[in-house]
Design an enzyme around this catalytic site. Structure first.
Site, short mmCIF file in Angstrom:
data_model
loop_
_atom_site.label_atom_id
_atom_site.label_comp_id
_atom_site.label_asym_id
_atom_site.label_seq_id
_atom_site.Cartn_x
_atom_site.Cartn_y
_atom_site.Cartn_z
N ILE A 71 5.98 6.28 -1.67
CA ILE A 71 5.66 5.13 -0.97
C ILE A 71 4.64 4.24 -1.94
CG2 ILE A 71 6.04 5.64 1.45
CD1 ILE A 71 2.74 6.26 1.60
N ASN A 72 4.63 3.03 -1.71
CA ASN A 72 3.51 1.80 -2.10
C ASN A 72 2.37 2.31 -1.08
OD1 ASN A 72 2.06 0.13 -3.46
ND2 ASN A 72 3.99 -0.84 -3.87
N ASN A 127 8.88 -1.58 -13.58
CA ASN A 127 8.45 -1.96 -12.17
C ASN A 127 8.50 -3.43 -12.24
OD1 ASN A 127 6.18 -2.66 -9.88
ND2 ASN A 127 6.91 -0.58 -9.67
N GLY A 185 -3.36 8.08 -2.82
CA GLY A 185 -4.13 9.40 -3.32
C GLY A 185 -3.69 10.64 -2.34
N LYS A 234 11.34 0.02 -4.19
CA LYS A 234 10.03 0.57 -3.89
C LYS A 234 9.54 -0.04 -2.50
CE LYS A 234 5.50 2.10 -5.48
NZ LYS A 234 4.76 2.25 -6.60
N SER A 238 3.89 3.50 -10.88
CA SER A 238 3.31 2.36 -11.52
C SER A 238 2.10 1.79 -10.94
CB SER A 238 4.43 1.07 -10.80
OG SER A 238 4.08 -0.42 -11.43
N CYS A 255 3.92 -4.84 -2.77
CA CYS A 255 2.77 -5.06 -3.15
C CYS A 255 1.85 -5.51 -2.15
CB CYS A 255 2.46 -5.53 -4.34
SG CYS A 255 0.72 -5.75 -4.94
N ILE A 306 -5.86 -4.37 -7.10
CA ILE A 306 -5.63 -4.82 -8.43
C ILE A 306 -5.13 -6.47 -8.47
CG2 ILE A 306 -4.82 -4.34 -10.90
CD1 ILE A 306 -6.65 -2.41 -9.75
N GLY A 307 -4.05 -6.62 -7.66
CA GLY A 307 -3.42 -7.93 -7.67
C GLY A 307 -2.53 -8.16 -8.78
#
Ligand SMILES: Cc1cc2nc3c(=O)[nH]c(=O)nc-3n(C[C@H](O)[C@H](O)[C@H](O)COP(=O)(O)O)c2cc1C
Length: 231
Positions: A194-195, A102, A220, A168, A23, A133, A73-74
């Site tokens: 994972i986030n 998501n 990454g 998530k 996502s 998030c 990004i938010g």
């Protein structure tokens, strides 16, 4: 040599292969269809969606790092109503498979109402509940770092949906096992790991943080070993 069978059963739905862009890295998909046939994917998880439209955080929102990047990004998205009435119909023209939704929220009620709405959309195969998030205040991560909150929100969402629920999780916790068990107790069908990991980059010329809200989420190749450890 015969063809290699890459099909998997993903929580009751057969998909062609386990390639699933995460996502926020794939928007609502249709833009990528201009570049190649996106039906070669198993599926993808669309951008984190909230009840209200969100413009996202001030820029810069991305900073490069060795072996990764950090973003804030938010949760920029057009809001659940427009996702259903505009984004998903555009996607349906070019993607002929179930998609993963998501879903984010700022309260238990918002998570429940968003999930109830998205559950009714035919092309949605799975719901991925983003309780992790790192880039919005009050939402996401605030839920995902407390086992009781996670259990309660999962339980409440499960009552109103029929599709498989994937929770998530954030690596930004002391004990991810306790959070995962809480998701399971709440009735989650799966977990997604994972986030991103909370991080900070500084511009050496100014001595100031690079990102608009100072901190962001690191993702990454750099975080892959952390993700594997969490799994
Ligand atoms: C630009 C960007 C936006 C993201 N937005 C979301 C989001 O809206 N919802 C979410 O659950 N994860 C979001 N993520 C996190 C990714 O889905 C993924 O969990 C994270 O990048 C770690 O995986 P990776 O290292 O393979 O990229 C975002 C990541 C990036 C890089």
């Amino acid at each position: 040599m015969g063809e290699i069978d890459t099909k998997i059963n993903f929580l009751g739905i057969e998909i062609d292969n386990p390639i699933i862009p995460a996502s926020g890295t794939y928007g609502f998909g249709y833009e990528f269809a201009e570049l190649y046939d996106i039906n070669m994917l198993g599926t993808f998880s669309f951008k984190g969606t909230t009840a209200e439209p969100r413009f996202g955080n001030p820029t810069p929102r991305i900073a490069e790092c060795p072996s990764g990047m950090i973003n804030c990004i938010g949760l920029q998205n057009p809001g659940i109503e427009k996702v259903i009435s505009e984004e998903l119909p555009k996607l349906a023209k070019v993607f002929h498979k179930p998609v993963m939704a998501n879903i984010s929220g700022f309260s238990l009620e918002e998570y429940v109402s968003n999930c109830e709405k998205i559950d009714k959309v035919d092309m949605v195969g799975w719901i991925e509940l983003n309780v992790s998030c790192p880039n919005v205040h009050g939402g996401g991560l605030a839920f995902g770092t407390d086992p009781d909150n996670v259990k309660n929100v999962v339980k409440a969402v499960k009552k109103v949906i029929h599709k498989p629920l994937i929770v998530k999780l954030s690596p930004n916790v002391t004990d991810i096992v306790a959070i995962a068990k809480a998701a399971e107790e709440g009735g989650a069908d799966g977990i997604s790991l994972i986030n991103s990991l909370m991080g900070l980059r500084i511009d050496l010329k100014t001595g100031e943080p690079i990102l608009g809200i100072k901190t962001g989420g690191l993702s990454g190749p750099a975080v892959f070993p952390v993700a594997l450890r969490c799994v």
